[in-house]
Enzyme design. Sequence first.
Site, PDB file in Angstrom:
ATOM      1  N   GLU A 108       0.810  -1.215   0.000  1.00  0.00           N
ATOM      2  CA  GLU A 108       0.000   0.000   0.000  1.00  0.00           C
ATOM      3  C   GLU A 108       0.841   1.261   0.000  1.00  0.00           C
ATOM      4  OE1 GLU A 108      -3.076   0.224   2.871  1.00  0.00           O
ATOM      5  OE2 GLU A 108      -3.486  -1.909   2.703  1.00  0.00           O
ATOM      6  N   ASP A 109       1.940   1.232   0.699  1.00  0.00           N
ATOM      7  CA  ASP A 109       2.690   2.460   0.959  1.00  0.00           C
ATOM      8  C   ASP A 109       3.989   2.589   0.172  1.00  0.00           C
ATOM      9  OD1 ASP A 109       0.723   2.969   2.839  1.00  0.00           O
ATOM     10  OD2 ASP A 109       1.872   2.127   4.489  1.00  0.00           O
TER      11      ASP A 109
END
Length: 140
Positions: A108-109
């Site tokens: 996600e990051d």
Amino acid sequence: MTQRGIGRGMPLAAPDGTAAATATTDAKPRPDIIRQFELTEKVHAYDPKADTGLIDAAYVLAMQAHGNQRRDNGDPYITHPIAVADILAGYRLDVASIVTGLLHDTIEDTAVRLPDIETRFGTQIAGLVESLRGRRYGAF
């Protein structure tokens, strides 16, 4: 130290007392994080046959992927996934769970994608990482 809960009553430390939160006063100290070799030694202490090569690879990938990211409080972002892995090892979980703890935010990051996780760590770990993402967005 008495364990206090965060969020939904989750402990700040594993039953063995590792990864406990500490109160800070004046200057902000550097966050304590378990080093790579300490994490693998911790796992080997309760599972001498564990394939800690996967933990090593996940630790390195998480460090590289999160790079210079910072948490809202200014701490290096990597302190979170490493603390998660430390807590999981404190619960004496298996290698796949600990690797998932290290990698759970990478898809996600960071630039790391789920197919990258699957190629490097297999379908089981990729599935675990993906399931955590689903839980975060209310898919369950």
